[in-house]
Every structure is written in structure tokens, then in C-alpha cells.
Design a protein around this motif. Structure first.
Motif: not given
Length: 419
Positions: A317-321
Motif C-alpha cells: 500500500g501507499g503506492s497507488l496513491v
């Protein structure tokens, strides 16, 4: 500028005290331990004492191998660990062996108010201090240095943006902070170059403690129950997700289920309190296990080790945003195949290392995530080889805690030599 910070922090003390009380209601402070934030609660043991400060969960867990290495090399050493979050305070004791727990004391770090820092230092009197990553609190550093306590900055990191801002607007202030350290061990070569450009001295060979952290643990009974509930279904874990990502992951999962209708998607939000907003799915915080439905919400703390062990693919997470990504190494250590989005700037060198070793895959968006995860679930041998490559790349950094421990212990003889 340091004098202005000293005055500002002193004047802000009443407001900071009010804010600490406010944070109790949010679960971000422990009321019974609030005095520690003002430097109270010292209980210094006899003998040598090293103080390690790690801001939050990731940093505090990353120093566990360092703590073990220090204890192995100096049988009489005691270690004081300070952190700033409730979660880190609760998790740290759980990860220490009984023998090590007797030599490690945890306290909440005092806020950077001169009187509070002075009280803390007067009570604990550490023989050396190590700050992890980017914890550069001016009053704390000034007071520690003034007492002749050797200072080290470990896995030191500074972003290109921060370095440019400091270099442009406060070069003298930055140089003054960094010159207080007798040892700086940067996280990467890029961090080393930025720190040197800002005036850092005694910059050692780069090394990232997070690369050497131990595998996340898992409760065996909980693991067996979770595996039993999942059965033979393929599992996509979305680990440490941020707002805006869960919808994208679920969109990708829906596309995957056209060919794999049994797919179970586990959503593990970075901030568990968001669990209720993720949809009408079974929630681990309520004691539920995965049902027959397509989604399960793992909204608890400290259980990623459990979740990585049941996942066939983990999305980081934290990687598509545009957040910058969460730590991909935890999945790699447990042999869990991993994929992440385009925004991994918090782990630039780690990302490049994993991709270069063939140990991870990166996607630009949710559509590509769907195609990539579907391919990883289908190509099981290739995916297993990718997970092995990631594990081998991470294992190559196993010697770092020992090297860092030797450097820290070397500072003990320099106490009282503030320059």
C-alpha cells in the motif's frame, strides 16, 4: 535560528501539554504515561547505557537486530529505547526475548521543550545516543551534545526536497544540527551525498536497518485458524493501504475474479480505525474470520506477519496513491510475492534493488494491477522464483546490525568530549 527554536518551544509548552491531553481521547497517548512526554519517569540502571530513539513502529522494529547485536557484544550494557507512538510502545516489548527484555527499557520520548529534555537527560544520563533515520530535534540534540554525550544518526535519511529546502533557506541551521553527530550512518548513497552537501561530517558506509530486520512473527493458533477459514482459495493481500487505494484494489480484484471466482481479497489498512469505512465485509477487529464472500478486512495492529503467511500475492500500500509507499521488505522476508504501484519514493533504493534482483513487480495503475496479479497467480513457478530472489536480496544485508553495533559501542569511550 537554534536560539529562536529554543524560545519558541519553551513558549509552546502549555499548548503542547494541552495537545497531549487531547491526543489521549484519540488513542494516540497513554494517560498513565503522559509524564514521560515531559521527561519524567527516569529509572537509570547501573552501568553503561545507550539511548536509541526511533520515531514510530517501522523504525522501532528496525532496531531490534541492532539491540540484539549490542547486547551480544557488551554483556553489561543496558539500552533505553524511546518512541513517539502508542503502537510502537506496545509492539516493542512483544518482540523482545525474555532475556533481552531485562536489559531494554522503553519510555516515550520527551517533546522538544528545553526543560523537558533537560529533565529526561538529567535522569537517564546516557553514555551514548543513537537517533534513527530523520529524527533531528534541535533542542534535544543541543542538550545532548552540551552534556558531552556522543551522538549517532543511524540509517540516516533526508529526501531531496527537504535537503534542497534546508540548503536554500537554512544552510547554517542544518549544518549546526548535523555537526553535533560524531557518527552518521546513512541509509543510502543518495542520503549520504545530501547529508554531506548540508555539512555532515563523519559519514560512514551506507546501510539501511530496515533491510536487516527479522521476519514479522505470527501467532501459530491464529495462523492455523485463518488458513482453515480460507481453505484453498487464492489470496490477494492489500497491505498497509491508504485512503483511495482500497477502491482501486477492489476494482482490480473484481477483474481477476472473472477467471478466478474464488479469489479472496484481504484489505489491511495502514490505519486500522478505518476498517468500518471499507465496506460491509467481515472484520478481524470484531473477531470475524473470512467467510464465503470475496473480501475480508484485517483492521488490527501487529498482524501483518500473519497475513503475509497466508497471501499468494501481496500488494504494498501507499503506492497507488502519492503517499510514497510502505515497507516492501516485510513481505520479501516471508517469501510472499509482492507487487507495488508507481509511488514508491519512500523506498527508492529498496524498490530499485528488489526490481533489479527480479524480486518484485511494479504497476502504473489498478488496471495493470489486475493483469499483473492474475499473471502472478497463474505463473506459480515464476512467481515463486521471484519471491526467492527478493528473499536473497534482503538476506544480503544481514551483517549491518553488527557493524552498526560496533560503531555505536566505539562511541562509549568518547563520552564527555563534546566539541
Amino acid at each position: 535560528m537554534s536560539g529562536a527554536w529554543h524560545i519558541a518551544a519553551t513558549l509552546a509548552a502549555p499548548a503542547l501539554r494541552w495537545n497531549l491531553r487531547r491526543r489521549i481521547a484519540q488513542g494516540k497517548e497513554e494517560e498513565s504515561r503522559l509524564p514521560e512526554r515531559e521527561g519524567h519517569g527516569a529509572a537509570r540502571p547501573e552501568g553503561r547505557l545507550i539511548w536509541l530513539h526511533a520515531a514510530s513502529v517501522g523504525e522501532s522494529l528496525s532496531i531490534l537486530p541492532l539491540i540484539e547485536a549490542l547486547a551480544e557484544r557488551d554483556a553489561g550494557l543496558h539500552i533505553l529505547v524511546t518512541t513517539g507512538t502508542v503502537t510502537s510502545a506496545r509492539l516493542l516489548p512483544q518482540r523482545l526475548s525474555p532475556a533481552l527484555a531485562q536489559r531494554v527499557t522503553h519510555r516515550y520520548a520527551p517533546l522538544d521543550v528545553p526543560a523537558w529534555v533537560a529533565r529526561f537527560l538529567d535522569g537517564w544520563r546516557p553514555d551514548a545516543a543513537g537517533f534513527v533515520e530523520s529524527e533531528l530535534w534541535p533542542n534535544t540534540l543541543a542538550a545532548t551534545h552540551a552534556r558531552g554525550i556522543p551522538l549517532a544518526l543511524l540509517s540516516a535519511r533526508i529526501s531531496a526536497r527537504t535537503a534542497a529546502r534546508w540548503g536554500r533557506f537554512a544552510p547554517g541551521f542544518a549544518r549546526g544540527l548535523l555537526e553535533r553527530f560524531q557518527l552518521i550512518m546513512p541509509r543510502s548513497a543518495e542520503d549520504a551525498a545530501r547529508l554531506r552537501a548540508l555539512g555532515a561530517r563523519d559519514v560512514a558506509v551506507p546501510g539501511d536497518l530496515k533491510l536487516a530486520a527479522p521476519p514479522l512473527p505470527a501467532d501459530e493458533q491464529a495462523l492455523a485458524a485463518l488458513r482453515d477459514a480460507i481453505g484453498r482459495r487464492p489470496v490477494l493481500l492489500a497491505a498497509s493501504t491508504h485512503p483511495g487505494e482500497e477502491a482501486q484494489v477492489l476494482e482490480a480484484a473484481e477483474a481477476i475474479r472473472r477467471d478466478r471466482p474464488g479469489l479472496l481479497t484481504i484489505l489491511a489498512p495502514r490505519h486500522p480505525h478505518r476498517g468500518p469505512e471499507l465496506g460491509p465485509w467481515p472484520r478481524r477487529a470484531e473477531g470475524a474470520l473470512p467467510g464465503a464472500g470475496p473480501v475480508y478486512v484485517a483492521d488490527t495492529m501487529g498482524e501483518l506477519g500473519l497475513l503475509y503467511r497466508v497471501a499468494h500475492v501481496a500488494f504494498i500500500g501507499g503506492s497507488l496513491v502519492p503517499h510514497g509507499g510502505q515497507n516492501p521488505l516485510e513481505a520479501a522476508r516471508l517469501g510472499c510475492p509482492l507487487v507495488f504501484g508507481p509511488h514508491m519514493q519512500n523506498f527508492t533504493e529498496v524498490t530499485a534493488g528488489l526490481l533489479g534482483a527480479g524480486g518484485a513487480r511494479q504497476v502504473p495503475d489498478s488496471a495493470a494491477l489486475a493483469a499483473t496479479v492474475a499473471d502472478m497467480l497463474t505463473q506459480s513457478e515464476a512467481t515463486a522464483a521471484m519471491a526467492r530472489a527478493a528473499g536473497e536480496w534482503v538476506a544480503a544485508n544481514a551483517a549491518l546490525p553488527g557493524r552498526m553495533a560496533e560503531a555505536l559501542l566505539g562511541l562509549l569511550g568518547k563520552a564527555g568530549r563534546a566539541g
